[in-house]
Design a protein around this motif. Sequence first.
Motif, short mmCIF file in Angstrom:
data_model
loop_
_atom_site.label_atom_id
_atom_site.label_comp_id
_atom_site.label_asym_id
_atom_site.label_seq_id
_atom_site.Cartn_x
_atom_site.Cartn_y
_atom_site.Cartn_z
N TRP A 85 0.82 -1.22 0.00
CA TRP A 85 0.00 0.00 0.00
C TRP A 85 0.85 1.27 0.00
CZ3 TRP A 85 -4.15 -0.37 -2.24
CH2 TRP A 85 -4.94 -1.51 -2.15
N ALA A 86 2.08 1.19 0.44
CA ALA A 86 2.98 2.34 0.34
C ALA A 86 3.27 2.65 -1.13
CB ALA A 86 4.26 2.08 1.10
N VAL A 87 3.44 1.59 -1.93
CA VAL A 87 3.68 1.77 -3.36
C VAL A 87 2.45 2.39 -4.03
CG1 VAL A 87 4.05 0.53 -5.54
CG2 VAL A 87 5.41 -0.04 -3.52
N ILE A 88 1.27 1.90 -3.70
CA ILE A 88 0.03 2.43 -4.29
C ILE A 88 -0.17 3.89 -3.89
CG2 ILE A 88 -2.48 2.22 -4.24
CD1 ILE A 88 -2.04 -0.85 -4.09
N ALA A 89 0.06 4.22 -2.64
CA ALA A 89 -0.09 5.61 -2.19
C ALA A 89 0.86 6.54 -2.93
CB ALA A 89 0.13 5.70 -0.68
N THR A 90 2.07 6.07 -3.19
CA THR A 90 3.05 6.87 -3.93
C THR A 90 2.56 7.15 -5.35
OG1 THR A 90 4.84 5.92 -2.63
CG2 THR A 90 5.45 6.95 -4.72
N LEU A 91 1.99 6.16 -5.99
CA LEU A 91 1.45 6.35 -7.34
C LEU A 91 0.30 7.35 -7.36
CD1 LEU A 91 1.50 2.68 -8.68
CD2 LEU A 91 2.99 4.57 -9.37
N LEU A 92 -0.62 7.24 -6.39
CA LEU A 92 -1.74 8.17 -6.32
C LEU A 92 -1.26 9.61 -6.09
CD1 LEU A 92 -4.30 6.10 -4.22
CD2 LEU A 92 -4.48 6.74 -6.64
N TYR A 93 -0.28 9.76 -5.22
CA TYR A 93 0.27 11.09 -4.95
C TYR A 93 0.90 11.69 -6.20
CZ TYR A 93 3.23 14.79 -3.22
OH TYR A 93 3.84 16.01 -3.05
N SER A 94 1.62 10.87 -6.95
CA SER A 94 2.28 11.39 -8.14
C SER A 94 1.26 11.83 -9.20
CB SER A 94 3.26 10.35 -8.67
OG SER A 94 2.95 9.89 -9.92
N MET A 95 0.16 11.11 -9.34
CA MET A 95 -0.89 11.51 -10.27
C MET A 95 -1.54 12.82 -9.84
SD MET A 95 -2.59 7.79 -11.07
CE MET A 95 -4.12 8.50 -11.55
N ALA A 96 -1.83 12.97 -8.57
CA ALA A 96 -2.44 14.20 -8.06
C ALA A 96 -1.50 15.39 -8.24
CB ALA A 96 -2.81 14.03 -6.58
N ARG A 97 -0.22 15.17 -8.04
CA ARG A 97 0.77 16.24 -8.20
C ARG A 97 0.82 16.72 -9.65
NH1 ARG A 97 6.71 14.90 -6.56
NH2 ARG A 97 6.70 14.13 -8.68
N GLN A 98 0.67 15.80 -10.60
CA GLN A 98 0.66 16.20 -12.01
C GLN A 98 -0.52 17.13 -12.30
OE1 GLN A 98 0.59 12.58 -14.25
NE2 GLN A 98 2.80 12.26 -14.09
N HIS A 99 -1.67 16.84 -11.73
CA HIS A 99 -2.83 17.72 -11.92
C HIS A 99 -2.61 19.07 -11.26
CE1 HIS A 99 -5.73 15.23 -14.05
NE2 HIS A 99 -5.22 14.21 -13.39
#
Length: 149
Positions: A105-119
């Motif tokens: 879940w740490a890996v998944i949270a990192t991916l979600l954060y990176s997508m939000a940062r792009q927006h």
Amino acid sequence: MSTPTQPLGPDGAAPHTADEVRGSSIGELLRQVTADLSTLMRQEVELAKAEIRQEGRKAGKAAGLFGGAGFGGYMVALFLSLALWAGLSNVMDAGWAGLIVAVLWAVIATLLYSMARQHARRVRGLKRTGDSVQRIPDALKPHPEGVTR
């Protein structure tokens, strides 16, 4: 052949000719300059307001995506973590199973954060207002190095 038309001033009237300016008093000229500056500043404030509204919508969308990613991530992490932990506990020690689930879940949270940062990066400042303010004549900008007393 037709004569070219002169551009209109901020008050909708044709700009003054050199002879009209020479014939005007200093008080009248200062009144006109003050009125023009007042109009210019009002227009700049209106442009800034419009840009803030537009950029605010982009920021709101990014914030909504951050919130949705956070809540969705929480719910998925909660239920899948419990199920995965219980399943892995059948084949290994429960502590190791819990650690594996946490890393996943740490890996998944990192991916979600990176997508939000792009927006969030799509939100720009007040670009048009900044460009417009830069076009204000140099006479209105301070030039301390050229000031003599």
